[in-house]
Design a protein around this motif. Structure first.
Motif, PDB file in Angstrom:
ATOM      1  N   LEU A 191       1.111   4.885   1.332  1.00 49.39           N
ATOM      2  CA  LEU A 191       0.499   5.697   2.380  1.00 49.39           C
ATOM      3  C   LEU A 191       0.577   7.172   1.998  1.00 49.39           C
ATOM      4  CD1 LEU A 191       2.174   3.826   5.373  1.00 49.39           C
ATOM      5  CD2 LEU A 191      -0.116   3.465   4.462  1.00 49.39           C
ATOM      6  N   HIS A 229      -7.646 -12.062  16.018  1.00 51.41           N
ATOM      7  CA  HIS A 229      -6.436 -11.718  16.778  1.00 51.41           C
ATOM      8  C   HIS A 229      -6.555 -12.307  18.179  1.00 51.41           C
ATOM      9  CE1 HIS A 229      -9.230  -8.358  17.592  1.00 51.41           C
ATOM     10  NE2 HIS A 229      -8.830  -8.573  18.806  1.00 51.41           N
ATOM     11  N   GLU A 279     -13.178 -12.195  11.753  1.00 55.77           N
ATOM     12  CA  GLU A 279     -13.556 -11.847  13.127  1.00 55.77           C
ATOM     13  C   GLU A 279     -15.075 -11.798  13.303  1.00 55.77           C
ATOM     14  OE1 GLU A 279     -11.117  -9.892  15.488  1.00 55.77           O
ATOM     15  OE2 GLU A 279      -9.479  -9.521  14.106  1.00 55.77           O
ATOM     16  N   PRO A 332      -1.362 -10.032  15.424  1.00 57.25           N
ATOM     17  CA  PRO A 332      -1.733  -8.748  16.014  1.00 57.25           C
ATOM     18  C   PRO A 332      -2.356  -7.815  14.981  1.00 57.25           C
ATOM     19  CG  PRO A 332       0.648  -8.901  15.729  1.00 57.25           C
ATOM     20  CD  PRO A 332       0.091 -10.226  15.360  1.00 57.25           C
ATOM     21  N   SER A 333      -2.980  -6.778  15.469  1.00 56.83           N
ATOM     22  CA  SER A 333      -3.621  -5.804  14.599  1.00 56.83           C
ATOM     23  C   SER A 333      -2.618  -5.248  13.577  1.00 56.83           C
ATOM     24  CB  SER A 333      -4.176  -4.669  15.472  1.00 56.83           C
ATOM     25  OG  SER A 333      -4.830  -3.756  14.661  1.00 56.83           O
ATOM     26  N   GLY A 334      -3.032  -5.207  12.323  1.00 48.41           N
ATOM     27  CA  GLY A 334      -2.194  -4.619  11.281  1.00 48.41           C
ATOM     28  C   GLY A 334      -1.203  -5.587  10.657  1.00 48.41           C
ATOM     29  N   CYS A 335      -1.253  -6.887  11.017  1.00 52.50           N
ATOM     30  CA  CYS A 335      -0.250  -7.830  10.497  1.00 52.50           C
ATOM     31  C   CYS A 335      -0.586  -8.325   9.090  1.00 52.50           C
ATOM     32  CB  CYS A 335      -0.073  -9.013  11.441  1.00 52.50           C
ATOM     33  SG  CYS A 335      -1.479 -10.129  11.445  1.00 52.50           S
ATOM     34  N   GLY A 336      -1.787  -8.000   8.582  1.00 50.92           N
ATOM     35  CA  GLY A 336      -2.117  -8.356   7.204  1.00 50.92           C
ATOM     36  C   GLY A 336      -3.190  -9.420   7.043  1.00 50.92           C
ATOM     37  N   LYS A 337      -3.848  -9.811   8.131  1.00 52.09           N
ATOM     38  CA  LYS A 337      -4.844 -10.896   8.067  1.00 52.09           C
ATOM     39  C   LYS A 337      -6.001 -10.558   7.125  1.00 52.09           C
ATOM     40  CE  LYS A 337      -5.819 -10.472  12.458  1.00 52.09           C
ATOM     41  NZ  LYS A 337      -4.990  -9.373  12.941  1.00 52.09           N
ATOM     42  N   THR A 338      -6.558  -9.349   7.316  1.00 52.11           N
ATOM     43  CA  THR A 338      -7.720  -8.980   6.501  1.00 52.11           C
ATOM     44  C   THR A 338      -7.318  -8.796   5.040  1.00 52.11           C
ATOM     45  OG1 THR A 338      -8.828  -8.011   8.380  1.00 52.11           O
ATOM     46  CG2 THR A 338      -9.549  -7.240   6.230  1.00 52.11           C
ATOM     47  N   THR A 339      -6.150  -8.245   4.814  1.00 51.83           N
ATOM     48  CA  THR A 339      -5.669  -8.069   3.431  1.00 51.83           C
ATOM     49  C   THR A 339      -5.555  -9.441   2.756  1.00 51.83           C
ATOM     50  OG1 THR A 339      -4.449  -6.133   4.169  1.00 51.83           O
ATOM     51  CG2 THR A 339      -3.820  -7.048   2.032  1.00 51.83           C
ATOM     52  N   ALA A 382       1.903  -4.834   3.200  1.00 57.15           N
ATOM     53  CA  ALA A 382       0.873  -5.479   4.034  1.00 57.15           C
ATOM     54  C   ALA A 382       0.995  -6.999   3.942  1.00 57.15           C
ATOM     55  CB  ALA A 382      -0.513  -5.024   3.607  1.00 57.15           C
ATOM     56  N   PHE A 440       0.856  -1.190   0.000  1.00 59.70           N
ATOM     57  CA  PHE A 440       0.000   0.000   0.000  1.00 59.70           C
ATOM     58  C   PHE A 440       0.887   1.232   0.000  1.00 59.70           C
ATOM     59  CE2 PHE A 440      -2.991  -2.982   2.191  1.00 59.70           C
ATOM     60  CZ  PHE A 440      -4.011  -2.911   1.259  1.00 59.70           C
ATOM     61  N   PHE A 491       4.164   0.529   2.104  1.00 57.96           N
ATOM     62  CA  PHE A 491       4.008  -0.360   3.246  1.00 57.96           C
ATOM     63  C   PHE A 491       3.651  -1.752   2.736  1.00 57.96           C
ATOM     64  CE2 PHE A 491       1.300  -2.421   6.340  1.00 57.96           C
ATOM     65  CZ  PHE A 491       2.071  -2.303   7.488  1.00 57.96           C
TER      66      PHE A 491
HETATM   67  P1  ATP Z   1      -6.806  -5.908  12.236  1.00 57.94           P
HETATM   68  O1  ATP Z   1      -6.724  -7.114  13.130  1.00 57.94           O
HETATM   69  O2  ATP Z   1      -6.589  -4.624  12.992  1.00 57.94           O
HETATM   70  O3  ATP Z   1      -8.031  -5.876  11.379  1.00 57.94           O
HETATM   71  P2  ATP Z   1      -5.173  -6.955  10.089  1.00 57.94           P
HETATM   72  O4  ATP Z   1      -4.131  -7.907  10.511  1.00 57.94           O
HETATM   73  O5  ATP Z   1      -6.411  -7.508   9.500  1.00 57.94           O
HETATM   74  O6  ATP Z   1      -5.522  -5.965  11.263  1.00 57.94           O
HETATM   75  P3  ATP Z   1      -4.957  -5.496   7.611  1.00 57.94           P
HETATM   76  O7  ATP Z   1      -6.303  -4.884   7.693  1.00 57.94           O
HETATM   77  O8  ATP Z   1      -4.747  -6.582   6.634  1.00 57.94           O
HETATM   78  O9  ATP Z   1      -4.472  -5.958   9.058  1.00 57.94           O
HETATM   79  O10 ATP Z   1      -3.920  -4.339   7.318  1.00 57.94           O
HETATM   80  C1  ATP Z   1      -2.532  -4.583   7.188  1.00 57.94           C
HETATM   81  C2  ATP Z   1      -1.820  -3.264   7.091  1.00 57.94           C
HETATM   82  O11 ATP Z   1      -2.113  -2.645   5.836  1.00 57.94           O
HETATM   83  C3  ATP Z   1      -2.225  -2.263   8.172  1.00 57.94           C
HETATM   84  O12 ATP Z   1      -1.082  -1.571   8.600  1.00 57.94           O
HETATM   85  C4  ATP Z   1      -3.173  -1.339   7.467  1.00 57.94           C
HETATM   86  O13 ATP Z   1      -3.134  -0.049   8.043  1.00 57.94           O
HETATM   87  C5  ATP Z   1      -2.643  -1.353   6.052  1.00 57.94           C
HETATM   88  N1  ATP Z   1      -3.720  -1.137   5.072  1.00 57.94           N
HETATM   89  C6  ATP Z   1      -4.801  -1.916   4.868  1.00 57.94           C
HETATM   90  N2  ATP Z   1      -5.564  -1.438   3.869  1.00 57.94           N
HETATM   91  C7  ATP Z   1      -4.958  -0.312   3.426  1.00 57.94           C
HETATM   92  C8  ATP Z   1      -5.240   0.658   2.416  1.00 57.94           C
HETATM   93  N3  ATP Z   1      -6.299   0.527   1.630  1.00 57.94           N
HETATM   94  N4  ATP Z   1      -4.369   1.677   2.260  1.00 57.94           N
HETATM   95  C9  ATP Z   1      -3.258   1.792   3.030  1.00 57.94           C
HETATM   96  N5  ATP Z   1      -2.935   0.914   3.997  1.00 57.94           N
HETATM   97  C10 ATP Z   1      -3.758  -0.116   4.206  1.00 57.94           C
END
Ligand code: ATP
Length: 383
Positions: free
Chosen positions: A23, A213, A180, A50-57, A31, A21, A29
């Protein structure tokens, strides 16, 4: 033999997936950084981190809601994404069921119409009779047949969650993606829905990818867990394996409470390593490739420590002073000061030690995984 081979086919394979991504300000960054995984038929596979580790991506990339920069994804042997030849199969053609944190239930529709919705907008035409049959089957699966005509907004949180599940199941997906799905529920309902989810998944044998998480949720539900950190998978394995034999201090710390102690490796013999820590000599019979004299991190889980009244010094035991205690019903959690280090230990409620009491902590050599602290900068030196 043939049947066995058929039963362990992979439903999902991901190879070298990357997603970057940009920023605000132009900083980039990663992901997802070269993530690969394989999920077998019928597995409950959890992405934990943990939050932000890339699971949702990762999950959104599988679903076709995110376009990765490179790599390859195939579902049931069909390539749905391949950067090498620009393959991208649209989300609605991937035959996937999805439930997200916000259930996205249609408030203006009743329960029946909410579940019927995916069938009505599908490219495949379904007769009204077929729609009814499938909706009722899906509602029976989640035990909500009697709610057919209820307006969706007049359901409890748990019922809405089940409704979202029925809507995901109505198309008979070959893969269920859950992001989640229990996080909006209160603790009691969450526990009940966790059992319900496990029942549904096992009864229907549907291959499921689950994002959370919450390590206790992951341990309770999963056949396999992939622990993620910083856009990478750092360990994949069964819950037992990940808990008992974490590959890094990060995994040990994330997958359950633990004490991370840093010491020096004094020597290795007969499959045992001797570590000097805080003036004490500790033995571990967990493997390590580290060499004599190296700094070494040890993970000692509170529940693996035995607490006794003060005893004479011995191997794998250290003297401490009870600093804090908290009653947990069947057990007591202690914080014990060992020469300036706070060690968390759990003991049975029947044998309580008082605050200020001198005790001895005994460490089991088979319960001390060892790590290279240089590779685990994310984890603090001690609690
Ligand atoms: P959570 O448990 O908080 O949902 P996660 O592990 O699912 O977190 P992701 O949502 O996959 O994390 O995001 C991974 C990283 O990519 C995060 O740092 C997030 O801020 C960043 N990110 C996700 N989508 C975008 C976007 N569209 N633009 C910029 N950064 C993004």
């Amino acid at each position: 033999m043939e049947v066995l081979e058929w039963r362990i086919i992979s439903v999902l394979t991901v190879n070298d997936l990357c997603k970057r991504f940009t920023l605000p300000g132009g900083r980039v960054f990663d992901a997802l950084a070269n993530v690969s995984l394989e999920v077998k038929e019928g597995q409950f596979f959890t992405l934990l981190g943990p939050s932000g580790c890339g699971k949702t991506t990762m999950l959104r990339s599988m679903a076709g809601l995110e376009t990765p920069d490179s790599g390859c994804i195939s579902i049931n042997n069909e390539t749905v994404f391949n950067s090498a030849n620009s393959t991208f199969v649209a989300a609605n053609r991937r035959k996937i069921g999805m439930v997200f944190q916000s259930y996205a239930i249609w408030p203006h529709m009743n329960v029946f119409e909410n579940v019927a919705f995916p069938l009505r907008v599908s490219q495949q035409r379904y007769s009204e009779q077929e729609v009814r049959r499938r909706v009722r089957e899906a509602l029976a699966t989640i035990r909500m047949e009697e709610f057919e005509t209820r307006q969706a907004t007049r359901l409890s949180g748990g019922q809405q969650q089940r409704l979202a599940m029925a809507r995901a199941l109505v198309m008979n997906p070959r893969l269920l993606l859950l992001d989640e799905p229990l996080s909006n529920l209160d603790a009691l309902l969450r526990e009940a829905m966790r059992l319900e989810l496990a029942r549904l998944q096992k009864q229907h044998g549907i291959t499921t990818i689950y994002v959370t998480h919450d390590q206790s949720e992951a341990l309770a539900l999963s056949d396999q867990i992939a622990v993620m950190n910083g856009g990478k998978i750092v360990q994949v394995g069964s819950p037992e394996r990940i808990f008992d034999a974490p590959k890094s201090a990060f995994v040990a710390d994330f997958i359950g409470s633990t004490n991370i102690l840093q010491g020096t490796l004094l020597g290795k013999s007969d499959g045992r390593s001797t570590i000097s820590w805080n003036g004490a000599s500790l033995q571990s019979c967990m493997p390590t490739e580290l060499s004599q004299g190296s700094q070494v991190a040890m993970s000692v889980r509170p529940a693996s420590i035995r607490i006794s009244e003060k005893q004479a010094p011995a191997l794998n035991s250290v003297a401490g002073l009870v600093k804090q205690k908290s009653f947990q019903g069947t057990s007591i959690d202690y914080v014990i000061d060992v020469a300036g280090f706070d060690i968390r230990a759990t003991g049975p409620a029947q044998t309580a030690f008082g605050i200020g009491e001198n005790v001895t902590l005994h460490f089991r050599p088979e319960a001390i995984p060892l790590f290279d602290p240089a590779k685990d900068r994310a984890v603090a030196a001690h609690v």
